[in-house]
Design a protein around this motif. Structure first.
Motif, PDB file in Angstrom:
ATOM      1  N   ASN A 147       0.803  -1.225   0.000  1.00  0.00           N
ATOM      2  CA  ASN A 147       0.000   0.000   0.000  1.00  0.00           C
ATOM      3  C   ASN A 147       0.835   1.273   0.000  1.00  0.00           C
ATOM      4  OD1 ASN A 147       0.957  -0.074   2.609  1.00  0.00           O
ATOM      5  ND2 ASN A 147      -1.044   0.131   3.590  1.00  0.00           N
ATOM      6  N   ASP A 148       2.135   1.166   0.303  1.00  0.00           N
ATOM      7  CA  ASP A 148       3.004   2.346   0.294  1.00  0.00           C
ATOM      8  C   ASP A 148       3.830   2.430  -0.990  1.00  0.00           C
ATOM      9  OD1 ASP A 148       4.568   0.152   0.842  1.00  0.00           O
ATOM     10  OD2 ASP A 148       5.454   0.955   2.677  1.00  0.00           O
ATOM     11  N   THR A 149       3.301   1.829  -2.054  1.00  0.00           N
ATOM     12  CA  THR A 149       3.963   1.835  -3.358  1.00  0.00           C
ATOM     13  C   THR A 149       3.114   2.591  -4.371  1.00  0.00           C
ATOM     14  OG1 THR A 149       4.962  -0.327  -2.898  1.00  0.00           O
ATOM     15  CG2 THR A 149       4.902   0.376  -5.190  1.00  0.00           C
ATOM     16  N   GLN A 150       3.772   3.350  -5.234  1.00  0.00           N
ATOM     17  CA  GLN A 150       3.096   4.053  -6.322  1.00  0.00           C
ATOM     18  C   GLN A 150       3.729   3.638  -7.646  1.00  0.00           C
ATOM     19  OE1 GLN A 150       3.322   8.252  -5.452  1.00  0.00           O
ATOM     20  NE2 GLN A 150       2.506   7.977  -3.393  1.00  0.00           N
ATOM     21  N   VAL A 151       2.915   3.567  -8.683  1.00  0.00           N
ATOM     22  CA  VAL A 151       3.402   3.113  -9.990  1.00  0.00           C
ATOM     23  C   VAL A 151       3.259   4.217 -11.021  1.00  0.00           C
ATOM     24  CG1 VAL A 151       2.882   0.695  -9.525  1.00  0.00           C
ATOM     25  CG2 VAL A 151       1.133   2.133 -10.575  1.00  0.00           C
ATOM     26  N   GLU A 152       4.191   4.244 -11.953  1.00  0.00           N
ATOM     27  CA  GLU A 152       4.058   5.116 -13.115  1.00  0.00           C
ATOM     28  C   GLU A 152       2.938   4.573 -14.008  1.00  0.00           C
ATOM     29  OE1 GLU A 152       5.275   7.909 -13.946  1.00  0.00           O
ATOM     30  OE2 GLU A 152       7.024   8.217 -12.675  1.00  0.00           O
ATOM     31  N   PRO A 153       2.311   5.418 -14.836  1.00  0.00           N
ATOM     32  CA  PRO A 153       1.193   4.953 -15.657  1.00  0.00           C
ATOM     33  C   PRO A 153       1.517   3.761 -16.553  1.00  0.00           C
ATOM     34  CG  PRO A 153       1.239   7.342 -15.615  1.00  0.00           C
ATOM     35  CD  PRO A 153       2.491   6.882 -14.925  1.00  0.00           C
ATOM     36  N   ASP A 154       2.765   3.661 -17.012  1.00  0.00           N
ATOM     37  CA  ASP A 154       3.124   2.556 -17.904  1.00  0.00           C
ATOM     38  C   ASP A 154       3.839   1.419 -17.189  1.00  0.00           C
ATOM     39  OD1 ASP A 154       5.483   3.868 -17.335  1.00  0.00           O
ATOM     40  OD2 ASP A 154       6.216   3.874 -19.406  1.00  0.00           O
ATOM     41  N   ALA A 155       3.876   1.454 -15.854  1.00  0.00           N
ATOM     42  CA  ALA A 155       4.635   0.444 -15.109  1.00  0.00           C
ATOM     43  C   ALA A 155       4.084  -0.958 -15.325  1.00  0.00           C
ATOM     44  CB  ALA A 155       4.649   0.782 -13.616  1.00  0.00           C
ATOM     45  N   VAL A 156       2.759  -1.107 -15.246  1.00  0.00           N
ATOM     46  CA  VAL A 156       2.158  -2.424 -15.436  1.00  0.00           C
ATOM     47  C   VAL A 156       2.364  -2.896 -16.866  1.00  0.00           C
ATOM     48  CG1 VAL A 156      -0.002  -3.730 -15.438  1.00  0.00           C
ATOM     49  CG2 VAL A 156       0.483  -2.126 -13.583  1.00  0.00           C
ATOM     50  N   SER A 157       2.168  -2.016 -17.836  1.00  0.00           N
ATOM     51  CA  SER A 157       2.368  -2.378 -19.247  1.00  0.00           C
ATOM     52  C   SER A 157       3.777  -2.880 -19.495  1.00  0.00           C
ATOM     53  CB  SER A 157       2.083  -1.170 -20.150  1.00  0.00           C
ATOM     54  OG  SER A 157       0.737  -0.762 -20.059  1.00  0.00           O
ATOM     55  N   GLU A 158       4.757  -2.236 -18.882  1.00  0.00           N
ATOM     56  CA  GLU A 158       6.146  -2.644 -19.075  1.00  0.00           C
ATOM     57  C   GLU A 158       6.439  -3.983 -18.397  1.00  0.00           C
ATOM     58  OE1 GLU A 158       8.280  -1.477 -21.039  1.00  0.00           O
ATOM     59  OE2 GLU A 158       7.333   0.409 -21.633  1.00  0.00           O
ATOM     60  N   LEU A 159       5.819  -4.227 -17.251  1.00  0.00           N
ATOM     61  CA  LEU A 159       6.000  -5.521 -16.600  1.00  0.00           C
ATOM     62  C   LEU A 159       5.436  -6.644 -17.472  1.00  0.00           C
ATOM     63  CD1 LEU A 159       5.049  -4.694 -12.882  1.00  0.00           C
ATOM     64  CD2 LEU A 159       7.336  -5.212 -13.765  1.00  0.00           C
ATOM     65  N   VAL A 160       4.231  -6.437 -17.995  1.00  0.00           N
ATOM     66  CA  VAL A 160       3.609  -7.451 -18.846  1.00  0.00           C
ATOM     67  C   VAL A 160       4.404  -7.628 -20.135  1.00  0.00           C
ATOM     68  CG1 VAL A 160       1.553  -8.058 -20.167  1.00  0.00           C
ATOM     69  CG2 VAL A 160       1.320  -7.078 -17.869  1.00  0.00           C
ATOM     70  N   ALA A 161       4.861  -6.525 -20.713  1.00  0.00           N
ATOM     71  CA  ALA A 161       5.644  -6.608 -21.952  1.00  0.00           C
ATOM     72  C   ALA A 161       6.910  -7.436 -21.739  1.00  0.00           C
ATOM     73  CB  ALA A 161       6.003  -5.205 -22.443  1.00  0.00           C
ATOM     74  N   ALA A 162       7.542  -7.253 -20.586  1.00  0.00           N
ATOM     75  CA  ALA A 162       8.748  -8.032 -20.281  1.00  0.00           C
ATOM     76  C   ALA A 162       8.414  -9.510 -20.126  1.00  0.00           C
ATOM     77  CB  ALA A 162       9.408  -7.500 -19.013  1.00  0.00           C
ATOM     78  N   ALA A 163       7.282  -9.802 -19.494  1.00  0.00           N
ATOM     79  CA  ALA A 163       6.872 -11.195 -19.329  1.00  0.00           C
ATOM     80  C   ALA A 163       6.612 -11.842 -20.687  1.00  0.00           C
ATOM     81  CB  ALA A 163       5.631 -11.279 -18.456  1.00  0.00           C
ATOM     82  N   CYS A 164       6.054 -11.076 -21.616  1.00  0.00           N
ATOM     83  CA  CYS A 164       5.762 -11.606 -22.950  1.00  0.00           C
ATOM     84  C   CYS A 164       7.032 -11.732 -23.794  1.00  0.00           C
ATOM     85  CB  CYS A 164       4.769 -10.699 -23.672  1.00  0.00           C
ATOM     86  SG  CYS A 164       3.130 -10.640 -22.919  1.00  0.00           S
ATOM     87  N   ARG A 165       7.971 -10.817 -23.568  1.00  0.00           N
ATOM     88  CA  ARG A 165       9.166 -10.747 -24.397  1.00  0.00           C
ATOM     89  C   ARG A 165      10.161 -11.855 -24.076  1.00  0.00           C
ATOM     90  NH1 ARG A 165      10.865  -5.986 -22.748  1.00  0.00           N
ATOM     91  NH2 ARG A 165       9.270  -4.950 -24.012  1.00  0.00           N
ATOM     92  N   HIS A 166      10.212 -12.269 -22.827  1.00  0.00           N
ATOM     93  CA  HIS A 166      11.214 -13.240 -22.397  1.00  0.00           C
ATOM     94  C   HIS A 166      10.569 -14.610 -22.226  1.00  0.00           C
ATOM     95  CE1 HIS A 166      14.268 -10.129 -21.664  1.00  0.00           C
ATOM     96  NE2 HIS A 166      13.253  -9.387 -21.257  1.00  0.00           N
ATOM     97  N   GLU A 167      11.057 -15.568 -22.970  1.00  0.00           N
ATOM     98  CA  GLU A 167      10.492 -16.911 -22.948  1.00  0.00           C
ATOM     99  C   GLU A 167      10.561 -17.523 -21.551  1.00  0.00           C
ATOM    100  OE1 GLU A 167      11.067 -21.204 -25.265  1.00  0.00           O
ATOM    101  OE2 GLU A 167      12.420 -19.528 -25.656  1.00  0.00           O
ATOM    102  N   ASN A 168       9.450 -18.089 -21.130  1.00  0.00           N
ATOM    103  CA  ASN A 168       9.327 -18.771 -19.840  1.00  0.00           C
ATOM    104  C   ASN A 168       9.552 -17.845 -18.648  1.00  0.00           C
ATOM    105  OD1 ASN A 168       8.597 -21.236 -18.640  1.00  0.00           O
ATOM    106  ND2 ASN A 168      10.712 -21.662 -18.075  1.00  0.00           N
ATOM    107  N   ALA A 169       9.310 -16.549 -18.829  1.00  0.00           N
ATOM    108  CA  ALA A 169       9.405 -15.612 -17.703  1.00  0.00           C
ATOM    109  C   ALA A 169       8.197 -15.801 -16.803  1.00  0.00           C
ATOM    110  CB  ALA A 169       9.483 -14.181 -18.202  1.00  0.00           C
ATOM    111  N   GLY A 170       8.446 -16.093 -15.533  1.00  0.00           N
ATOM    112  CA  GLY A 170       7.357 -16.306 -14.592  1.00  0.00           C
ATOM    113  C   GLY A 170       7.141 -15.131 -13.661  1.00  0.00           C
ATOM    114  N   LEU A 171       8.227 -14.433 -13.295  1.00  0.00           N
ATOM    115  CA  LEU A 171       8.171 -13.275 -12.414  1.00  0.00           C
ATOM    116  C   LEU A 171       8.923 -12.128 -13.071  1.00  0.00           C
ATOM    117  CD1 LEU A 171       7.747 -15.770 -10.420  1.00  0.00           C
ATOM    118  CD2 LEU A 171       8.697 -14.287  -8.641  1.00  0.00           C
TER     119      LEU A 171
END
Length: 293
Positions: free
Chosen positions: A93-117
């Motif tokens: 609850n004491d964390t704030q995200v940039e507007p594109d933070a979630v998009s970049e996390l998901v993009a990294a998960a999609c970009r790297h094969e077998n990325a789980g975290l």
């Protein structure tokens, strides 16, 4: 169409922090994105204010403090039952995200094969040049040292390339849903707090998932000792849970090395804390290791 994702935000008696966290989370450019608040038995009116000010947010009211692992697990179960996300992003609850933070996390998960975290780049607050973390966390099995990668360094762009890392910090990280299906949920032995995030990361890696650092995803985490100061509850359980964590993730040789080095590490930490006027923390450590409740 992008795969659905869910933000699971854990809170306990931190209403103002949570409302600020939600304000930034709702500005996320990722869609479809659901937001789930797991309220660990707050008594400060958290749930009421969230319902009033953020009616689109899902609330899981625990009614008691289920701990960090227990609260996150409740959030995962709710998301799987009601929202069916491909990705779950955990925030404190004491964390704030940039507007594109979630998009970049998901993009990294999609970009790297077998990325789980996936771990973001983190600062204490917006505008800081000092890094809180740039590559999650690192665990040294022979010494038992767990540290934030690049913590305290000035950000000069030296950590702007994605790479595989060892572990994610619990205040902000993405988990692909398939990880839970293979290794299960967070270990509630670590309740109420301490090292459950690193444990989960290492278990995922042992199961064959990659853990990736996404430098273009930026978050701000005000907590930790540097942000919130010393909290006796945290210090007590982090010290107690350390032994369980290290034994779980070490060979016999590494465990013996850890035990041999532990008295020297403890002495250095005790001297440092006493010099800083934190003698009470030292006593908390001693009591927690002597008396396991």
């Amino acid at each position: 169409m992008m795969a659905p994702a869910a933000l699971v935000i854990l809170t306990w008696n931190g209403r103002e922090l949570l409302l600020e966290c939600l304000k930034h989370a709702e500005l996320s450019d990722y869609r479809p994105l659901s937001i789930v608040v797991v309220d660990n038995g707050s008594t400060d009116g958290t749930a009421e204010d969230v319902r009033r000010l953020h009616p689109g947010v899902h609330i899981v009211s625990m009614g008691w403090n289920a701990g960090v692992s227990g609260g996150r697990n409740a959030g995962v179960r709710y998301a799987e039952e009601h929202l069916d996300p491909e990705y779950i992003i955990f925030l404190d609850n004491d964390t704030q995200v940039e507007p594109d933070a979630v998009s970049e996390l998901v993009a990294a998960a999609c970009r790297h094969e077998n990325a789980g975290l996936v771990a973001p780049k983190a600062f204490r607050k917006k505008g800081d040049s000092l890094l809180l973390s740039a590559g999650g966390m690192h665990f040294h099995p022979f010494t038992g040292v767990i540290r934030d990668v690049a913590g305290g360094e000035i950000d000069r762009g030296q950590y702007d390339l994605p790479r595989d890392v060892q572990a994610c910090a619990g205040y902000a990280f993405l988990v692909r849903r398939a990880v839970f299906r293979r290794i299960g949920l967070f270990d509630e032995t670590f309740n109420p707090y301490g090292w459950e995030d690193v444990d989960f990361s290492l278990r995922a890696a042992e199961a064959g998932f990659r853990i990736v650092y996404a430098p273009r995803s930026v978050v701000y985490h005000a907590g930790g000792r540097g942000g919130r100061g010393i909290v006796e509850l945290y210090e007590r359980h982090k010290a107690r849970n350390m032994l369980y964590f290290v034994r779980r993730h070490t060979t016999m040789l590494q465990w013996c090395c850890f035990l041999g080095i532990l008295p020297f590490r403890a002495f250095v930490r005790i001297v440092r804390e006493v010099a800083r006027g934190n003698g009470g923390v030292v006593w908390t450590w001693i009591v927690s290791l002597w008396k396991r409740d």
